[in-house]
Motif scaffolding. Sequence first.
Motif: not given
Length: 496
Positions: A313-334
């Motif tokens: 897994f490239p570093e940029w890919y893992v980094d962006s997946i971490m942002v994907h789950e963080l974005a859910h805290q606004w979109f899907g969770d809140s």
Amino acid sequence: MPLVRTTPRRARWLRSAVLVAASAGLVAAALPAPAPLGIGDPLFPHLGNPGYDVLAYDIDLTYPGVNTRPLAAVTRIEALATEDLERLNLDFTRGTVSAVTVGDLPAAYTSSGEDLVVTPAAPIDAGEKIEITVTHTSDPGGPADTGGWVRTGDGLAMANQADAAHRVFPSNDHPADKAYFTFRITAPSELTAVANGLPVGRVTRGATSTWTYRTHHPMATELAQVSIGRSTVVHRSGPHGLPVRDVVRTADRTLMEPWLRRTPGHLEWMERQVGPYPFETYGVLVADAETGFELETQTLSLFERGLFTEPGFPEWYVDSIMVHELAHQWFGDSVSPRTWSDLWLNEGHASWYEALYAEETAGKSLELRMKAAYGASDGWRAAGGPPAAPKPPSPTHKISLFRPVVYDGSALVLYALRQEIGTEAFQRLERRWVADHRDGNATTADFIALASEIAGRDLTAFLRAWLYEAKTPAMPGHPDWRSRPAGAARTTPKPG
């Protein structure tokens, strides 16, 4: 405590607690045979239950120290009746119930499908507060691919999306009924227990410790998280002093630090896109388990250990997946979906910010990604339905709901909308969306209405074509883009 009425609308049954307890079985027998209910979600028809609104869950779990044995549990539910009820249903399976009370009185109970059907000693009036206590077990020994408890290398974690929270605790298991949560987890003292929200306290008695956590915002049942294991909790500060806590295997503390320390920067980036982080804390839970997905459990996102250790897994890919789950805290969770057909609002937005972050930080072109998604879109729609009307999941594989059409296929809708109304209006829409619906539920119709308001013109026809049509509409600004049918679509359930 039950709400006291000075002039009840109808006579109460069996005022004497002794008579109530003795007669509970007779009351149950007098009613028609129980049946599993549901709130009519087109994708999960038996999920959720009508007649009441849950206000709070208080869940006690006692972990025996072995992740193949059932946990002893007590789930207390505070709810408000929205209609007259002679009995009520809770979603619950994969556990043994030993007692149920409503108020302070024993209640009759039975199972019907994956419902626990409770008959209180006295009928409940609409508008009355209800306190339901279920003494039960919570069994982590079920099939791993059905969700609920996830057995890790050193304990347990939860993965309840989409319909698996009721495999852990009795609940109204649908995101339309959000509630506050308190968790009390008792485990051997050498282990660490963590849950959603902030810690309230820890008490050690002999060889066991009891950890208490409480959410400060309402939460959907599918977002509940409890982790028990040989873990270290790593603390740091995020934007505006936000408490950031990550949970990793103690043996992986040093190995994971290069990834963990990125979270404050991810939070700052997301706040620049859509505004203040909506909860009381955030962090990542790195589980020693193979789930096949990552999961946006509220305030503590679940990640597979392998995402961070797999060299492919490239570093940029893992980094962006971490942002994907963080974005859910606004979109899907809140801002949670009203029905599961509104799932595109969760995954489309998380995929959008994942892609935008990859473009800004790693030079991965958003336009090229969206052009590729456009090319695959007709095939995705044929395989999984249009973004806002996904085909139902397989009855034996509920996570199959998470098809490509709700990820990049839905991010493509947002790209088309930005092309149509312009970047400035799109950014205002995103900020208004998460601010207006914070801590609540929202629908696709709500999004279309707000987009139309921000744009100053009716976007109903435009967005309905993108969200509901079998064929992908022409992309504004890119008349040369073409979508091709596909013989098969990949079915990876979550990014990563």
